[in-house]
Design an enzyme around this catalytic site. Sequence first.
Site, PDB file in Angstrom:
ATOM      1  N   ALA A   1       0.836  -1.201   0.000  1.00 53.59           N
ATOM      2  CA  ALA A   1       0.000   0.000   0.000  1.00 53.59           C
ATOM      3  C   ALA A   1       0.869   1.248   0.000  1.00 53.59           C
ATOM      4  O   ALA A   1       1.977   1.252   0.543  1.00 53.59           O
ATOM      5  CB  ALA A   1      -0.934   0.010   1.214  1.00 53.59           C
ATOM      6  N   ASP A   2       0.354   2.285  -0.626  1.00 52.49           N
ATOM      7  CA  ASP A   2       1.032   3.578  -0.604  1.00 52.49           C
ATOM      8  C   ASP A   2      -0.028   4.666  -0.619  1.00 52.49           C
ATOM      9  O   ASP A   2      -0.934   4.652  -1.461  1.00 52.49           O
ATOM     10  CB  ASP A   2       1.955   3.737  -1.819  1.00 52.49           C
ATOM     11  CG  ASP A   2       2.776   5.015  -1.742  1.00 52.49           C
ATOM     12  OD1 ASP A   2       3.505   5.188  -0.748  1.00 52.49           O
ATOM     13  OD2 ASP A   2       2.695   5.851  -2.665  1.00 52.49           O
ATOM     14  N   THR A   3       0.074   5.586   0.321  1.00 52.58           N
ATOM     15  CA  THR A   3      -0.896   6.679   0.445  1.00 52.58           C
ATOM     16  C   THR A   3      -0.215   8.009   0.155  1.00 52.58           C
ATOM     17  O   THR A   3       0.852   8.293   0.708  1.00 52.58           O
ATOM     18  CB  THR A   3      -1.515   6.709   1.850  1.00 52.58           C
ATOM     19  OG1 THR A   3      -2.162   5.454   2.107  1.00 52.58           O
ATOM     20  CG2 THR A   3      -2.546   7.822   1.966  1.00 52.58           C
TER      21      THR A   3
ATOM     22  N   THR B   1      -4.903   6.202  -1.968  1.00 50.94           N
ATOM     23  CA  THR B   1      -4.132   5.030  -1.562  1.00 50.94           C
ATOM     24  C   THR B   1      -4.164   3.992  -2.675  1.00 50.94           C
ATOM     25  O   THR B   1      -5.229   3.622  -3.159  1.00 50.94           O
ATOM     26  CB  THR B   1      -4.692   4.400  -0.275  1.00 50.94           C
ATOM     27  OG1 THR B   1      -4.674   5.366   0.779  1.00 50.94           O
ATOM     28  CG2 THR B   1      -3.863   3.192   0.145  1.00 50.94           C
ATOM     29  N   GLY B   2      -2.975   3.570  -3.070  1.00 52.73           N
ATOM     30  CA  GLY B   2      -2.857   2.438  -3.982  1.00 52.73           C
ATOM     31  C   GLY B   2      -2.676   1.178  -3.154  1.00 52.73           C
ATOM     32  O   GLY B   2      -1.879   1.157  -2.212  1.00 52.73           O
TER      33      GLY B   2
END
Length: 245
Positions: free
Chosen positions: A99-101, A149-150
Amino acid sequence: MAPQHNAVLPTALKTPTIQKLTNKRIILASASPRRKEILKTLGLAPEIVPSTFAENLPFSSFEDIHEYPVSTANQKAVEVYQRVLTETPDDPPDLVIGADTVVFTHALPSTTIEMEAGVRQELLEKPSSKEDNMRMLMDLNGGICEVVTGVSLVYPILSAPGYEIKSIDERTLVYFGDNPDHVLKAYVDSEEGLDRAGGFAVQGRGNLLIRKIDGDFHNAVGFPGASFFKLLDILVEEEEDFLAI
């Protein structure tokens, strides 16, 4: 003999997806305590293996800026999947969650002039200092930003390269109130926002600066739990070999 794994907590809802996750080695490729807590609330306690990916993708290379956190999440998840597989080939991961936000400026409404001029949302990094944090908050004050978020899922398949990647992005709009300068300064002095993209924590004292949120609150915190489980539901229904290898 491979060790036993079960990331499913007794509090999890008894759904077909949760049943599929039972006794699987599930890894969260993040050290974020917020993501860990959100997943725990929803009934999952994955193994924590933080990614070593440098998170240095060139932002300017993305025509659609919302692909930026998705690509970073993909890289994080793949790095951890490959590393864990190499380190423990007899106990491979069944599912790695990346995850990346990120936080983008968000100008509404979009005008014809803005569209013709190609006005582009800007990426808001973590503030470099208290002064930078104050500048960010003054720019956001009374306005809107977009938290994206991805989320990436990596799991084994039989064909090359040996794993599949499925990903989504979730978007939440955060509306700031018209806060007086002394409130912004007090928040900056608390230092809560110094290690947060955009310079604020919506789940902390930064909530005092927020007028309303449009979208998934958990996404604004760092992990869109509902969309994550919906993606899992789709994979369980449509991918016959998902978590079966």
